[in-house]
Write an enzyme that holds these catalytic residues in place. Structure first.
Site, short mmCIF file in Angstrom:
data_model
loop_
_atom_site.label_atom_id
_atom_site.label_comp_id
_atom_site.label_asym_id
_atom_site.label_seq_id
_atom_site.Cartn_x
_atom_site.Cartn_y
_atom_site.Cartn_z
N GLY A 91 0.87 -1.41 -0.21
CA GLY A 91 0.13 0.01 -0.02
C GLY A 91 0.91 1.36 -0.14
N GLY A 93 3.24 2.97 1.21
CA GLY A 93 4.25 2.92 2.48
C GLY A 93 5.06 4.29 2.66
NE ARG A 94 9.61 5.50 -1.39
CZ ARG A 94 10.82 5.40 -1.96
NH1 ARG A 94 11.77 6.05 -1.30
NH2 ARG A 94 11.08 4.95 -3.18
CE LYS A 114 9.70 7.35 -5.12
NZ LYS A 114 9.78 7.22 -6.49
NE ARG A 180 4.79 10.40 -8.02
CZ ARG A 180 4.90 9.29 -7.18
NH1 ARG A 180 3.92 8.77 -6.61
NH2 ARG A 180 6.24 8.64 -7.06
NE ARG A 187 -1.02 3.28 -5.95
CZ ARG A 187 0.40 3.66 -5.88
NH1 ARG A 187 1.19 2.87 -6.65
NH2 ARG A 187 0.75 4.66 -5.29
CG ASP A 253 2.59 -2.10 -6.85
OD1 ASP A 253 3.16 -3.27 -7.37
OD2 ASP A 253 3.28 -1.50 -6.36
CG ASP A 263 6.37 4.63 -7.77
OD1 ASP A 263 7.09 5.51 -6.96
OD2 ASP A 263 5.84 3.67 -7.13
#
Length: 452
Positions: A91, A93-94, A114, A180, A187, A253, A263
């Protein structure tokens, strides 16, 4: 700051999806916040360009909520296939989504992060981003935007004053947080998670949300959704190829349901038209090699179809998937002709040209950016030998799509190979000198203006 109501149009549509889709989280508190990059071109499109630097840092480094949108950050839940192995323990995570705004085209845009700290999905990670990783993402998104690839845009990069430990670069290394701007962070893996839990009501709700909010269509027909995603992702795959770009980690993902690339981790641009060229050092089998990217993206879209099978019949979903190749062939012709600076013709004629270009580029080993620059700027100069005669003859009757009067065509091609990325980073790491970085962003934008 009072925002212009004509330009600043806040939304909070994510909250209508409800609990199965996200976790409310808080941003990390960073020791310092030093603004390193602000994208005023992108900011203008969502009405936040009027922020001064202190206000900018407050919203995009300290994450003071923007007015009228999400009251707190949301870490999205999803699953995914990572190198074709299913992982139900992932999921955001950061990162998180902390605002939604309409852009100047009326599209719903997410502001996501991010490196903004740990979430329930961080597992053993620290939730942080290295400054080098942030610099690399800015360069990737600027280059892809200029090369007509649908991509998220790097809105802000702020250094955080933290020293991070990493195994794959010299440590301790400097920390950063990136914001971003993306046309959704939903997703394929978001759908996979709901299918994994057999939550048919949530699958239908998400399908309706994507159709309504991201595609502007009524209803919640999963087959219609798959049709749209197939077309958009086929276009993305084609434009990756025409750009000579290798994403590196095309896991399910990492595929957005709007067909927008995002990403960026171990990305690279291919020096030559080498289908086996790999971006990620850990991609030992070449699963996501340059030439396998259309296959990889189609495989991911098949996982979306599999998830939608819980709320749709198989036959129309299969029929939709079968159209990926047709969409890709049209999209690769359009993308290659765009870079060649020529107007496309009939599908059969264009297919012959594209095949000849790819075959000759591969056989000669010419640099990708050099070739497209020379064809656009000089119509295949005499330095290109007899092996290019077929391509030269095929392109001769094709009209140029725009004048070549931009100063860029009197210079050298703008490329972004790994050696230059390292050369841009070195003075930042050693002397905090951002001169080469700033100059490269300006050069990329000049190329984009010449190509647009």
């Amino acid at each position: 700051m009072a925002f212009d109501p004509q330009a600043y149009r806040p939304e909070r549509t994510l909250t209508a999806l409800g609990e199965p889709f996200y976790d409310a989280v808080a941003a990390a508190h960073f020791p310092e916040v030093r603004l390193r990059f602000r994208n005023d071109r992108a900011a203008r499109q969502i009405g936040v360009d009027t922020l001064d630097d202190s206000e900018w840092v407050a919203h995009f480094g300290r994450f003071t909520p923007l007015p009228g949108t999400l009251e707190q950050p949301l870490a999205l839940r999803y699953h995914g296939h990572q190198f074709r192995v299913y992982n139900p323990d992932i999921g955001d995570g950061r990162g998180f989504t902390f605002a939604q705004l309409r852009d100047d085209r009326g599209r719903l845009m997410d502001l996501g992060t991010k490196g903004s700290g740990q979430t329930p999905w961080s597992r053993f990670g620290d939730g942080r981003l290295t400054l080098k990783g942030g610099v690399r993402e800015v360069l990737a998104t600027e280059m892809l935007e200029a090369l007509n690839v649908p991509t998220s845009r790097s809105l802000s990069l702020i250094e955080t004053g933290e020293a991070l430990e990493r195994n794959d670069e010299p440590s301790p290394t400097r920390g950063a947080v990136l914001v971003r701007l993306s046309h959704s962070h939903i997703r394929i893996g978001t759908f996979q998670r709901l299918a994994y839990h057999r939550d048919e009501d949530a699958l239908r709700r998400l399908t309706g949300y994507v159709l309504r909010e991201l595609y502007g269509e009524d209803g919640d027909d999963p087959v219609r959704l798959l049709d749209l995603v197939v077309e958009r992702t086929a276009t993305l795959a084609a434009r990756y190829m025409a750009a000579g770009f290798v994403h590196g980690v095309l896991n399910s993902d990492n595929i957005n349901v709007t067909g927008e690339s995002f990403d960026y981790g171990p990305w690279r641009f291919a020096p030559t038209w080498d289908p086996a060229f790999v971006a990620a050092y850990f991609d030992h089998a070449g699963l996501y090699a340059f030439g396998r990217q259309p296959e990889a993206i189609l495989w991911d879209v098949m996982q979306l179809a599999s998830s939608l099978r819980q709320i749709a019949e198989a036959d129309p979903l299969i029929a939709s998937l079968d159209r990926f190749g047709e969409h890709y062939q049209r999209a690769i012709a359009d993308a290659v002709f765009w870079r060649l600076g020529r107007l496309p013709g009939t599908p059969d004629e264009d297919r012959v040209v594209v095949q000849a270009v790819e075959r000759t580029m591969r056989a000669t080993g010419i640099a990708v950016d050099r070739f497209f620059f020379d064809v656009f700027a000089q119509d295949l100069p005499a330095t290109y030998g007899a092996e290019w005669d077929d391509v030269r003859a095929l392109l001769a009757p094709r009209a140029f799509r725009r004048e070549r009067d931009h100063s860029y065509w009197q210079e050298e091609p703008c490329a972004m190979l790994i050696e230059e990325v390292e050369a841009i980073w070195t003075p930042i790491a050693e002397r905090d000198d951002w001169t080469r970085f700033d100059a490269k962003v300006a050069a990329i934008r000049a190329m984009g203006d010449a190509l647009a």
